[in-house]
Design an enzyme around this catalytic site. Sequence first.
Site, PDB file in Angstrom:
ATOM      1  N   LYS A  71     -67.187 -45.866  -3.242  1.00  0.00           N
ATOM      2  CA  LYS A  71     -66.211 -45.571  -2.186  1.00  0.00           C
ATOM      3  C   LYS A  71     -64.964 -46.440  -2.363  1.00  0.00           C
ATOM      4  O   LYS A  71     -65.003 -47.646  -2.163  1.00  0.00           O
ATOM      5  CB  LYS A  71     -66.773 -45.825  -0.785  1.00  0.00           C
ATOM      6  CG  LYS A  71     -65.833 -45.254   0.283  1.00  0.00           C
ATOM      7  CD  LYS A  71     -65.995 -45.850   1.662  1.00  0.00           C
ATOM      8  CE  LYS A  71     -65.141 -47.059   1.917  1.00  0.00           C
ATOM      9  NZ  LYS A  71     -63.679 -46.836   1.955  1.00  0.00           N
ATOM     10  N   GLU A  89     -66.906 -60.204  -3.910  1.00  0.00           N
ATOM     11  CA  GLU A  89     -65.677 -60.855  -4.378  1.00  0.00           C
ATOM     12  C   GLU A  89     -64.700 -60.808  -3.215  1.00  0.00           C
ATOM     13  O   GLU A  89     -64.332 -59.714  -2.775  1.00  0.00           O
ATOM     14  CB  GLU A  89     -65.072 -60.090  -5.557  1.00  0.00           C
ATOM     15  CG  GLU A  89     -65.704 -60.381  -6.888  1.00  0.00           C
ATOM     16  CD  GLU A  89     -65.678 -61.836  -7.261  1.00  0.00           C
ATOM     17  OE1 GLU A  89     -64.777 -62.568  -6.802  1.00  0.00           O
ATOM     18  OE2 GLU A  89     -66.581 -62.250  -7.985  1.00  0.00           O
ATOM     19  N   CYS A 105     -56.065 -61.248  -5.091  1.00  0.00           N
ATOM     20  CA  CYS A 105     -56.925 -62.355  -4.632  1.00  0.00           C
ATOM     21  C   CYS A 105     -56.582 -63.607  -5.396  1.00  0.00           C
ATOM     22  O   CYS A 105     -56.897 -64.708  -4.968  1.00  0.00           O
ATOM     23  CB  CYS A 105     -58.408 -62.117  -4.849  1.00  0.00           C
ATOM     24  SG  CYS A 105     -58.911 -60.478  -4.936  1.00  0.00           S
ATOM     25  N   GLU A 126     -55.515 -66.914   3.977  1.00  0.00           N
ATOM     26  CA  GLU A 126     -55.037 -65.953   2.985  1.00  0.00           C
ATOM     27  C   GLU A 126     -54.057 -64.985   3.656  1.00  0.00           C
ATOM     28  O   GLU A 126     -54.418 -64.267   4.592  1.00  0.00           O
ATOM     29  CB  GLU A 126     -56.216 -65.177   2.382  1.00  0.00           C
ATOM     30  CG  GLU A 126     -55.775 -64.306   1.228  1.00  0.00           C
ATOM     31  CD  GLU A 126     -56.922 -63.541   0.580  1.00  0.00           C
ATOM     32  OE1 GLU A 126     -57.772 -63.012   1.317  1.00  0.00           O
ATOM     33  OE2 GLU A 126     -56.955 -63.467  -0.665  1.00  0.00           O
TER      34      GLU A 126
HETATM   35  C1  UN1 Z   1     -57.760 -59.193  -7.618  1.00  0.00           C
HETATM   36  O1  UN1 Z   1     -56.710 -59.620  -7.193  1.00  0.00           O
HETATM   37  O2  UN1 Z   1     -58.662 -58.852  -6.840  1.00  0.00           O
HETATM   38  O3  UN1 Z   1     -56.507 -61.985 -12.615  1.00  0.00           O
HETATM   39  C2  UN1 Z   1     -58.038 -58.988  -9.055  1.00  0.00           C
HETATM   40  C3  UN1 Z   1     -55.814 -61.100 -12.102  1.00  0.00           C
HETATM   41  C4  UN1 Z   1     -56.180 -59.655 -12.325  1.00  0.00           C
HETATM   42  C5  UN1 Z   1     -57.270 -59.246 -11.395  1.00  0.00           C
HETATM   43  C6  UN1 Z   1     -56.986 -59.542  -9.955  1.00  0.00           C
HETATM   44  N1  UN1 Z   1     -56.598 -59.478 -13.691  1.00  0.00           N
HETATM   45  O4  UN1 Z   1     -54.850 -61.360 -11.398  1.00  0.00           O
END
Ligand code: UN1
Length: 523
Positions: free
Chosen positions: A198, A273, A307, A409
């Site tokens: 999803k 994650e 992230c 965040e």
């Molecule tokens: C994310 O922001 O969830 O390292 C992944 C990075 C990318 C992946 C980010 N290759 O910024």
Amino acid sequence: MAQAKKALAKNNSRQTSPRIVRSSVKTYDNYIGGKWVPSESGEHFENINPADTNDIIGRFALSTSKDVNAAVNAAREAFDGWRNTPAPRRAEILFRLGEILLGNKPRFTADMTREMGKVLKEAGGDVQEAIDCTYYTAGEGRRLHGFTTPAEMPDKFAMCVRQPVGLCGLITPWNFPMAIPSWKLIPALVCGNTVVLKPAEDTPFSTYNLVEACEQAGIPPGVVNLVTGYGENAGAAITNHTALRLISFTGSTETGRTVASACAERNAICSLEMGGKNVIIVMEDADIDLAIEGAVWGAFGTSGQRCTASSRLVVHKKIYKQFCKKLVEHAKRLRVGNGADAKTDMGPVINADAVKKIMGYIDIGQKEDGATLACGGKRLTRGEYARGFFIEPTVFTDVAPDMRIAQEEIFGPVTTVIPTRSLDEAVEIANGVRYGLSAAIYTTDVNRAFRAMNDMYTGIFYVNASTIGAEVHLPFGGTKATGNGHREAGTQVLDIFSEWKSIYVDYSGKLQRAQIDMVEGMG
Ligand code: UN1
């Protein structure tokens, strides 16, 4: 129906001007048991371009728990066939998938920019990450190494093999709408699992493209099932489905906690994650221009919606003023606009809720925290920006480590600069948040680089590079509130999508009792 209204109401709230209703807008179905089928509700939700809310990309199936049930049933039916397909054969199909993704890269890139907003170069990187992941992980089809080890008795053989987990639920975010689904899907498949996927409601199209490519590659019906919709109905139905042995989730720490609790209730494997509050430490001996480039890329790439974004810059006092001045100059130079325009450096943020949240933090930074707003801070609403979710690249200086803008965040184009006196203090500040995804140091002193590498408690660490840009053959994930101990990507992801089976073969022809029947001369 009530859910449908809620979903539609949510979408309406994303608009900044009256919607042009286009009858030509295409509808997109779920993919269940190898067939494209409408949702049981018959309802759809709209996928809207965040750079121009008049641009409706498509209407996607608004799924309910009934659709999730159908998808789980299809995954169940396909499971034995797929797990008993030799892994090198499974991998061959995945290599074909890689070819299809590569062949369609320009189209998938444009589709992604249109639905997610990130600039074309970055959307291309997202598609490329899915291609890299597919090729790299498909190679595991001819490895999936287990091990053999001596048994403690004669005429006995001991080995350990990987077995698929079973039926997996994959719930993915909008910021990497093809790369992150691929991080989960490809290893799940190479290990012999079947899945219900999803994607986030803001970006279902890129995942749809990925699943359509799976069909073209020849992945058998029921092995990959796509169910689009909202977290509160389709997502929750996946999380709570007793037949799904594993849930893999990427998204907010708050939602991740709900997913983890639901999985704990029913003993399901759960891989998470989640958030980050990533840091770049800049020492006084650093190449400042290089550090500025890294900070701007890490803070404002993908409009700060990674992230791994560099949302904290801990800078040595000796170069602090110079660094802030250059950072602001660079941030001001960034051209904000539609990601489809080659001149754009930074696209919009994802939706109206994101604008509200980010602007809320900019307010907190100024009022509650009392930091200095060095540049940016405004939503752009005029002219070309009128129908999109655009926010200026924003820099706060004179930030204290415990301020909310330095702790929470924000997930937008906002970064904070925190002065420091020493490496020890910088590391303490850097580690002083609830997250632990990515960190970086800019220094020309190798001793300092290794010191920080040793002392930073994060899952990813960079020297003289920004906090973003992880590669698919290294494990990806973080400590503390960022995750729950798992790592995606690399070969480490195989430990999420397979379980170990220890096998003992006794060919002595007699009963041999472990720990009791010792070999002669040793008892
Ligand atoms: C994310 O922001 O969830 O390292 C992944 C990075 C990318 C992946 C980010 N290759 O910024």
